[in-house]
Design a protein around this motif. Structure first.
Motif, PDB file in Angstrom:
ATOM      1  N   PHE A  98       0.675  -1.373  -0.039  1.00  0.00           N
ATOM      2  CA  PHE A  98      -0.068  -0.023  -0.038  1.00  0.00           C
ATOM      3  C   PHE A  98       0.969   1.210  -0.041  1.00  0.00           C
ATOM      4  N   LEU A  99       2.209   1.082   0.176  1.00  0.00           N
ATOM      5  CA  LEU A  99       3.104   2.095   0.155  1.00  0.00           C
ATOM      6  C   LEU A  99       3.802   2.271  -1.010  1.00  0.00           C
ATOM      7  N   THR A 100       4.388   3.594  -1.492  1.00  0.00           N
ATOM      8  CA  THR A 100       5.035   3.670  -2.565  1.00  0.00           C
ATOM      9  C   THR A 100       6.499   3.451  -1.969  1.00  0.00           C
ATOM     10  N   PRO A 101       7.515   3.280  -2.893  1.00  0.00           N
ATOM     11  CA  PRO A 101       8.865   3.257  -2.396  1.00  0.00           C
ATOM     12  C   PRO A 101       9.361   4.146  -1.426  1.00  0.00           C
ATOM     13  N   ASP A 102       8.786   5.571  -2.007  1.00  0.00           N
ATOM     14  CA  ASP A 102       9.458   6.701  -1.132  1.00  0.00           C
ATOM     15  C   ASP A 102       8.518   6.673   0.122  1.00  0.00           C
ATOM     16  N   GLU A 103       7.510   6.197   0.394  1.00  0.00           N
ATOM     17  CA  GLU A 103       6.594   6.223   1.408  1.00  0.00           C
ATOM     18  C   GLU A 103       6.999   5.234   2.436  1.00  0.00           C
ATOM     19  N   ILE A 104       7.843   4.071   2.061  1.00  0.00           N
ATOM     20  CA  ILE A 104       8.104   2.987   2.764  1.00  0.00           C
ATOM     21  C   ILE A 104       9.512   3.642   3.217  1.00  0.00           C
ATOM     22  N   GLN A 105      10.328   4.382   2.551  1.00  0.00           N
ATOM     23  CA  GLN A 105      11.592   4.719   3.215  1.00  0.00           C
ATOM     24  C   GLN A 105      11.134   5.806   4.367  1.00  0.00           C
ATOM     25  N   MET A 106      10.235   6.735   3.930  1.00  0.00           N
ATOM     26  CA  MET A 106       9.771   7.819   4.785  1.00  0.00           C
ATOM     27  C   MET A 106       9.327   7.355   6.137  1.00  0.00           C
ATOM     28  N   THR A 107       8.591   6.040   6.256  1.00  0.00           N
ATOM     29  CA  THR A 107       7.843   5.575   7.320  1.00  0.00           C
ATOM     30  C   THR A 107       8.918   4.905   8.233  1.00  0.00           C
ATOM     31  N   ALA A 108      10.056   4.234   7.497  1.00  0.00           N
ATOM     32  CA  ALA A 108      11.155   3.470   8.077  1.00  0.00           C
ATOM     33  C   ALA A 108      12.038   4.465   8.944  1.00  0.00           C
ATOM     34  N   THR A 109      11.989   5.818   8.530  1.00  0.00           N
ATOM     35  CA  THR A 109      12.967   6.513   9.176  1.00  0.00           C
ATOM     36  C   THR A 109      12.164   7.321  10.346  1.00  0.00           C
ATOM     37  N   ARG A 110      10.965   7.027  10.738  1.00  0.00           N
ATOM     38  CA  ARG A 110      10.125   7.696  11.710  1.00  0.00           C
ATOM     39  C   ARG A 110       9.848   6.803  12.866  1.00  0.00           C
TER      40      ARG A 110
END
Length: 177
Positions: A98-110
């Motif tokens: 359900f997440l785009t690659p950019d969103e996966i990166q964004m959620t992994a760092t928060r």
């Protein structure tokens, strides 16, 4: 803000009432409290909830394990979507669906609950968009999680409830954007 929220607990009983039946009862309770005792809930052919006696007032409904929420747009030119969820491990397993690659990166760092916040935001946008065939990977979240875009339509995102275990997201859009 151009919306109002109404919540009620989902009652748990000792009888054999199913979870779905309890959710329906909680939803009916909120609909009657907000729109009057004679109000009833129906759905459009696309599945969006509507109160026939207030057809110009956009509404959205969501449930989590213990709460039912009814969101009502106070501006007749605004579409609304709401989602409420509780933290659960399976979101991590399906994040790439359900997440785009950019969103996966964004959620992994928060913080850990950012994934839950992203999920509820996408659910709320999906409901608000009223777009047949819209896939979650077509919903693009802004890095601040305050805005989203899907098929050229813009959405503002609001989070009236954010705890380590629960998140509620509300998406708003103009049907003319």
């Amino acid at each position: 803000m151009s919306f109002k929220l109404y919540t009620t607990p989902i009652a748990y009983t000792s009888d054999r009432t199913s979870k779905r039946e309890r959710e329906v009862a909680a939803t009916q309770k909120l609909v009657r409290e907000v729109f009057g005792e004679k109000a009833h809930l129906t759905h459009t052919p696309s599945g969006a909830p509507v109160i026939p006696s207030s057809p110009r007032q956009a509404i959205s409904i969501s449930h989590c394990s213990d709460t039912c929420v009814l969101a009502v747009a106070t501006d007749p030119d605004i579409n609304i979507g709401v989602d409420i969820e509780t933290q659960r491990e399976q979101l991590q397993r399906v994040a790439n669906k359900f997440l785009t690659p950019d969103e996966i990166q964004m959620t992994a760092t928060r913080e850990a609950f950012t994934l839950l916040k992203a999920w509820t935001a996408k659910e709320a946008v999906f409901k608000c968009a009223l777009t047949s065939g819209l896939a979650f990977h077509e919903i693009h979240l802004h890095p601040t999680l305050e805005h989203a875009e899907a098929r050229g339509q813009l959405f503002s995102l609001h989070y009236p409830l954010v705890t380590p275990t629960h998140v509620m997201a509300v998406a708003l859009s103009s049907p003319h954007s």
